[in-house]
Design an enzyme around this catalytic site. Structure first.
Site, mmCIF file in Angstrom:
data_model
loop_
_atom_site.group_PDB
_atom_site.id
_atom_site.type_symbol
_atom_site.label_atom_id
_atom_site.label_comp_id
_atom_site.label_asym_id
_atom_site.label_seq_id
_atom_site.Cartn_x
_atom_site.Cartn_y
_atom_site.Cartn_z
ATOM 1 N N SER A 1 -18.731 -14.694 -36.325
ATOM 2 C CA SER A 1 -18.423 -15.507 -35.278
ATOM 3 C C SER A 1 -19.485 -16.448 -34.817
ATOM 4 O O SER A 1 -19.870 -17.365 -35.613
ATOM 5 C CB SER A 1 -18.055 -14.512 -34.097
ATOM 6 N N ASP B 1 -7.244 -15.145 -38.715
ATOM 7 C CA ASP B 1 -8.119 -15.588 -37.700
ATOM 8 C C ASP B 1 -7.776 -16.768 -37.330
ATOM 9 O O ASP B 1 -7.841 -18.104 -37.478
ATOM 10 C CB ASP B 1 -9.648 -15.766 -38.344
ATOM 11 N N HIS C 1 -9.699 -11.951 -36.639
ATOM 12 C CA HIS C 1 -11.174 -12.331 -36.455
ATOM 13 C C HIS C 1 -11.906 -11.127 -36.922
ATOM 14 O O HIS C 1 -13.271 -11.506 -36.826
ATOM 15 C CB HIS C 1 -11.463 -12.839 -35.059
#
Length: 490
Positions: A352, A433, A465
């Site tokens: 991320s 995602d 994600h």
């Protein structure tokens, strides 16, 4: 949200009644919401809940409000907190039904703003912040038996700790020792907590409501732990960007022997408003690398939580500057302090925002690394501003939209530094995602292949994600560990 009564036999549910009539929104919220987002009045006649109205503004709004509704559904919900355009949530009614406690942010559009603890007088509608001088962001709330203390959790200097907040004075008292409080239940004179550390998965403990030493109640993983080996860990501090004190920790590899040097996994946390804390987690657990013979170094750079709101705020608009300085200085400090770290056999990896930083490092600090691992990272910051499901996040962090403030989106954009890439990189990105869409990972892998840099691409068609399914997680770890070993072999 619905409510249903059970029949006289206690087993047959009567047709449910819709309580959120006229409201277009998820209760509890997605993806993290739970039963702490609604509560009953003591007499059971009223339900309080928080919700963010969906409509077309949901992708760029953090405006949750708290509503009340009769539990029989006889009236439409009423908004209690419409005056605050930021996040209000996690309601809790006092035992006498006169006060509603809840959490509130002050800045609209900023999910990592500090949650203050609020008290709403249900008779006159007046509100006050209970803890204005406590520089931590509170989690969901529970009341003490005497109604004078609110219990909550918060990140705090590498821990995720349980606190007692005196309602009259706002004083916060940290309860218990180091580690991660995963959850808790306050009942009578005792509090039961689910607690973990970097070397122990969660078990239940009981402590006195005033704090002190906790008594372990469960030993759920005792048999497995008896057969497992863990690396010892130590927190350390150093002077980071702008001379600020920054914290990190180092985990020794399993089988550590004094005088020997070990390859290093340099783990960069996501968020970016998050932290690597003293917890046992089932994603990005440093013990998985320690068990493979790696030492682990991680740094809670500017933007991390648990060090005061100003420290958390400092990353917004500054993704590639102070955090990178902290990582550089933290790496240098770790190498100086811990002589078993082999600085010539190290790989950096993150997800991320941590993945963003891996791409940024690839173009701006690639000298120390034998390899890189990027999971669901931001490769093109400008396109992120057009494609993420969380537009509010991108717009807050870049102080505007891509068309109004294009210079901010380009200021620290990894895609502009591909010409400097050289380190072998494993790119991981999943098909579902929507926070950081898969095209970001495909773009980065294309750049690596086109430049002739050793690279691999791993994708999960059924993950978002995060990698949540057990067999996918096994494949993820096997692939990452093999990549680290390949490039750090002596």
């Amino acid at each position: 949200m619905f409510i249903a009564d059970f029949g006289a036999d206690g087993n047959t549910a009567i047709a449910p009644t819709l309580l959120t009539r006229g409201i277009d929104g998820d209760v509890p919220s997605r993806p993290f919401g739970g039963d702490d987002e609604y509560t009953f009045s003591p007499d059971g006649k009223t339900v309080y809940f928080d919700v963010r109205i969906a409509s077309t503004t949901e992708p760029w709004s953090t405006n949750f409000d708290i509503y009340k509704v009769p539990s029989d559904g006889s009236a439409a919900p009423k908004n209690f907190t419409a005056m605050n355009p930021a996040w209000d949530g996690f309601p809790l009614a006092s035992a006498d039904g006169k006060t509603l406690y809840y959490l509130a942010m002050k800045r609209a559009g900023f999910e990592a703003d500090r949650f203050g603890i609020m008290a709403l007088d249900l008779a006159n509608g007046n509100t006050r912040e209970i803890d204005p001088n406590w520089d931590r962001t509170a989690g969901s709330l529970q009341l003490s038996k005497n109604g004078k203390v609110l219990y909550t959790t918060a990140d705090d200097n590498g821990d995720h700790a349980l606190f007692g907040i005196d309602i009259a004075s706002g004083k916060a008292t940290k309860l218990g020792g180091p580690g991660q409080v995963e959850g808790f239940s306050a009942a009578g004179n005792n509090i039961v907590i689910a607690h973990s550390t970097l070397k122990s998965p969660a078990d239940l403990f009981r402590m006195d409501a005033s704090g002190g030493k906790a008594t372990q109640l469960t030993h759920l993983n005792a048999a497995r732990l008896a057969e497992a080996q863990m690396g010892d860990y130590e927190f350390y501090t150093f002077k980071g960007a702008d001379g600020a004190t920054v914290q990190g920790y180092v985990v020794k590899p399993v089988g550590y022997k004094k005088g020997k040097k070990y390859p290093v996994a340099f783990v960069i946390h996501g968020g970016p408003q998050g932290a690597m804390t003293n917890e046992f987690h089932y994603r990005w657990n440093p013990q998985t690398y320690a068990g493979q013979g790696f030492a682990v170094v991680t740094v809670n750079f500017h933007g991390s939580t648990g060090y005061g709101q100003a420290f958390t705020d400092s990353i917004s608009g500054d993704w590639g500057d102070k955090p990178l300085v902290d990582l550089q200085k933290g790496w240098a400090a770790a190498l100086e302090k811990y002589t078993f770290l082999d600085g010539n056999r190290a790989c950096a990896l993150g997800a991320s925002y941590g993945g963003y930083m891996v791409y940024w490092i690839a173009g701006n600090w690639n000298q120390p690394w034998k390899c890189l691992v990027d999971h669901d990272g931001v490769f093109d910051n400008r396109m992120m501003g057009y494609s993420t499901e969380e537009l509010w996040f991108s717009e807050w962090e870049n102080k505007g939209t891509p068309w109004d403030r294009p210079e901010n989106f380009e200021k620290f954009n990894p895609v502009d530094y591909v010409k400097n890439w050289r380190d072998p990189m494993l790119v991981i990105h999943s098909a579902h995602d929507y926070r950081i869409p898969i095209e970001q990972g495909i773009g980065a892998f294309t750049a690596l292949q086109r430049r002739g840099i050793p690279s691999e691409f791993l994708t999960f068609p059924d993950e978002n994600h995060w990698v949540l399914k057990p067999q996918n997680s096994v494949l993820w770890h096997d692939t990452v560990n093999a990549w680290l070993k390949k490039w750090t072999a002596e």
